[in-house]
Scaffold this motif. Structure first.
Motif, mmCIF file in Angstrom:
data_model
loop_
_atom_site.group_PDB
_atom_site.id
_atom_site.type_symbol
_atom_site.label_atom_id
_atom_site.label_comp_id
_atom_site.label_asym_id
_atom_site.label_seq_id
_atom_site.Cartn_x
_atom_site.Cartn_y
_atom_site.Cartn_z
ATOM 1 N N GLY A 26 0.777 -1.226 0.000
ATOM 2 C CA GLY A 26 0.000 0.000 0.000
ATOM 3 C C GLY A 26 0.815 1.285 0.000
ATOM 4 O O GLY A 26 0.252 2.373 0.017
ATOM 5 N N ILE A 27 2.139 1.177 -0.026
ATOM 6 C CA ILE A 27 3.013 2.352 -0.018
ATOM 7 C C ILE A 27 3.868 2.343 -1.285
ATOM 8 O O ILE A 27 4.516 1.340 -1.598
ATOM 9 N N ALA A 28 3.891 3.445 -1.996
ATOM 10 C CA ALA A 28 4.671 3.542 -3.234
ATOM 11 C C ALA A 28 6.166 3.430 -2.938
ATOM 12 O O ALA A 28 6.642 3.957 -1.921
ATOM 13 N N PRO A 29 6.914 2.759 -3.813
ATOM 14 C CA PRO A 29 8.363 2.641 -3.605
ATOM 15 C C PRO A 29 9.067 3.986 -3.407
ATOM 16 O O PRO A 29 9.997 4.080 -2.609
ATOM 17 N N ASP A 30 8.633 5.024 -4.111
ATOM 18 C CA ASP A 30 9.254 6.338 -3.921
ATOM 19 C C ASP A 30 9.063 6.846 -2.496
ATOM 20 O O ASP A 30 9.963 7.468 -1.924
ATOM 21 N N SER A 31 7.907 6.591 -1.904
ATOM 22 C CA SER A 31 7.654 7.009 -0.519
ATOM 23 C C SER A 31 8.517 6.219 0.451
ATOM 24 O O SER A 31 9.024 6.770 1.436
ATOM 25 N N VAL A 32 8.696 4.926 0.177
ATOM 26 C CA VAL A 32 9.568 4.097 1.015
ATOM 27 C C VAL A 32 10.998 4.630 0.928
ATOM 28 O O VAL A 32 11.676 4.806 1.951
ATOM 29 N N TYR A 33 11.451 4.924 -0.278
ATOM 30 C CA TYR A 33 12.789 5.473 -0.491
ATOM 31 C C TYR A 33 12.968 6.761 0.295
ATOM 32 O O TYR A 33 13.968 6.948 1.009
ATOM 33 N N ASP A 34 12.006 7.685 0.159
ATOM 34 C CA ASP A 34 12.107 8.977 0.836
ATOM 35 C C ASP A 34 12.165 8.818 2.356
ATOM 36 O O ASP A 34 12.939 9.503 3.037
ATOM 37 N N TRP A 35 11.361 7.909 2.902
ATOM 38 C CA TRP A 35 11.366 7.681 4.355
ATOM 39 C C TRP A 35 12.704 7.108 4.797
ATOM 40 O O TRP A 35 13.284 7.567 5.774
ATOM 41 N N LEU A 36 13.195 6.105 4.067
ATOM 42 C CA LEU A 36 14.484 5.508 4.415
ATOM 43 C C LEU A 36 15.608 6.544 4.341
ATOM 44 O O LEU A 36 16.478 6.583 5.210
ATOM 45 N N ALA A 37 15.588 7.388 3.316
ATOM 46 C CA ALA A 37 16.625 8.412 3.158
ATOM 47 C C ALA A 37 16.627 9.377 4.341
ATOM 48 O O ALA A 37 17.693 9.786 4.819
ATOM 49 N N ALA A 38 15.449 9.724 4.823
ATOM 50 C CA ALA A 38 15.346 10.653 5.952
ATOM 51 C C ALA A 38 15.739 10.000 7.273
ATOM 52 O O ALA A 38 16.410 10.618 8.107
ATOM 53 N N GLU A 39 15.324 8.759 7.476
ATOM 54 C CA GLU A 39 15.551 8.074 8.750
ATOM 55 C C GLU A 39 16.921 7.404 8.862
ATOM 56 O O GLU A 39 17.432 7.230 9.963
ATOM 57 N N PHE A 40 17.483 7.009 7.723
ATOM 58 C CA PHE A 40 18.756 6.281 7.705
ATOM 59 C C PHE A 40 19.689 6.894 6.653
ATOM 60 O O PHE A 40 19.946 6.286 5.606
ATOM 61 N N PRO A 41 20.214 8.092 6.910
ATOM 62 C CA PRO A 41 21.018 8.781 5.892
ATOM 63 C C PRO A 41 22.291 8.050 5.483
ATOM 64 O O PRO A 41 22.827 8.311 4.409
ATOM 65 N N SER A 42 22.765 7.117 6.281
ATOM 66 C CA SER A 42 23.987 6.392 5.905
ATOM 67 C C SER A 42 23.699 5.135 5.081
ATOM 68 O O SER A 42 24.630 4.471 4.623
ATOM 69 N N ALA A 43 22.427 4.813 4.865
ATOM 70 C CA ALA A 43 22.063 3.648 4.058
ATOM 71 C C ALA A 43 22.204 3.961 2.573
ATOM 72 O O ALA A 43 21.966 5.085 2.135
#
Length: 68
Positions: free
Chosen positions: A30-47
């Protein structure tokens, strides 16, 4: 973790982080891959992160982070 034979079969990079048990391709229902990417980028900047049409790649490479 992917074995090298399976990694070749799915078109993975020769030195893929998947073969080192340092990567995952994820989908969140139910979540678009771009939204998952954006959340991960914000929460885990070293990933290290990759955007794809149907999933998001995340890895913990030591020479990162890489973004695509």
């Amino acid at each position: 973790c992917r074995c090298e034979a399976y990694n070749r079969k799915v078109g993975g990079a020769p030195d893929s982080q998947h073969t080192k048990a340092r990567a995952a391709d994820i989908q969140v229902k139910g979540i678009a891959p771009d939204s998952v990417y954006d959340w991960l980028a914000a929460e885990f900047p070293s990933a290290s992160l990759g955007r794809y049409a149907t999933f998001t790649h995340v890895d913990t490479r030591s020479n990162g982070p890489a973004r695509w």
